[in-house]
Design an enzyme around this catalytic site. Sequence first.
Site, short mmCIF file in Angstrom:
data_model
loop_
_atom_site.label_atom_id
_atom_site.label_comp_id
_atom_site.label_asym_id
_atom_site.label_seq_id
_atom_site.Cartn_x
_atom_site.Cartn_y
_atom_site.Cartn_z
N HIS A 1 9.37 2.20 -0.37
CA HIS A 1 9.07 1.88 1.04
C HIS A 1 8.27 3.01 1.68
CE1 HIS A 1 10.36 0.19 5.09
NE2 HIS A 1 9.84 1.36 5.40
N GLU A 2 8.73 4.26 1.45
CA GLU A 2 8.04 5.41 2.06
C GLU A 2 6.68 5.64 1.42
OE1 GLU A 2 11.40 5.53 4.31
OE2 GLU A 2 9.35 6.19 4.64
N HIS B 1 4.12 3.65 2.97
CA HIS B 1 3.64 4.17 4.26
C HIS B 1 2.47 5.14 4.06
CE1 HIS B 1 6.08 2.53 7.45
NE2 HIS B 1 7.22 2.84 6.85
N CYS C 1 12.46 -1.01 9.15
CA CYS C 1 11.44 0.03 9.32
C CYS C 1 11.51 0.55 10.75
CB CYS C 1 10.04 -0.55 9.03
SG CYS C 1 8.78 0.73 9.08
N LEU C 2 11.52 1.88 10.86
CA LEU C 2 11.62 2.48 12.19
C LEU C 2 10.39 2.17 13.04
CD1 LEU C 2 13.12 5.97 11.21
CD2 LEU C 2 14.31 3.88 11.90
N GLN D 1 4.43 7.97 10.24
CA GLN D 1 5.23 7.32 11.29
C GLN D 1 5.45 8.24 12.50
OE1 GLN D 1 8.45 6.02 8.34
NE2 GLN D 1 8.41 4.33 9.81
N GLY E 1 15.11 6.98 5.69
CA GLY E 1 13.83 7.55 5.24
C GLY E 1 12.89 7.60 6.42
#
Length: 154
Positions: free
Chosen positions: A139-140, A143, A97-98, A49, A44
Site C-alpha cells: 500500500h505504501e 503511494h 487510507c489516511l 501524504q 502506515g
Amino acid sequence: MLPIATYGEAVLRQVAAPVTVFDSELHQLAEQMLHTMQQANGVGIAAPQVHRSLQLFIMASNPNPRYPTAPIMAPQVVINPQILQASEQMVAGEEGCLSIPQQRCQVMRHQAIEVKYQDLSGEWCQEWLEGFIARIFQHEFDHLQGITLKERAT
Ligand SMILES: O=C(CSC(=O)[C@H](Cc1ccccc1)CC(F)(F)F)c1ccccc1
Ligand SMILES: [Zn+2]
C-alpha cells in the site's frame, strides 16, 4: 501533526524522488510522520501524504479493530524501497487510507514479497514480508509510485 494530503491532490499522483541525503532533517521528517500516523491511528504513512514527494514511508502493524490478529511490529522507516519478488498467490483484504478518509476498500495484494530498502542510517535491508505487513508495504509502496487505494480497489 503534519497536514495530510487528500485524494485528488497532485502530490499523491507524482512518482516520489529517491532519498539521497540521510541527515538530521530526514530524521526529523520521519519523526513527524510517525507522530502524524499515530495521531491518525494508521498502520502506515508515506511521505507524499504529508506533501513531501520522497521515497520514504513508515509501516507499523498493530492489532486494531479491523485486523485484530495483526502482528505487533515496531514502526519501521523504509527508504528507497524495491520489491524484488512477489508470490503468485494473491489475498483480498480490507484497506483504508489516511488520504481517503472514511473509505474502506477490498484490495488484492501479493501474500508474500521480497523487499529491499534503506533504513534511516542508509543501511540496506533485504527481507521477505508476508500477510498484513506485506499488505501495508505494498500500500505504501504504491503511494511512492503515485498510486492510491482508489486505483487498486477491486
Ligand atoms: O489502520 C487503518 C487506517 S488506514 C491506514 O493505516 C493506511 C495504511 C494501510 C491500512 C490498511 C492496509 C494497508 C495499509 C495509512 C495510509 F493510508 F497512510 F497508508 C486500517 C484501515 C483499514 C484496515 C486496516 C487498518
Ligand atoms: Zn494510503
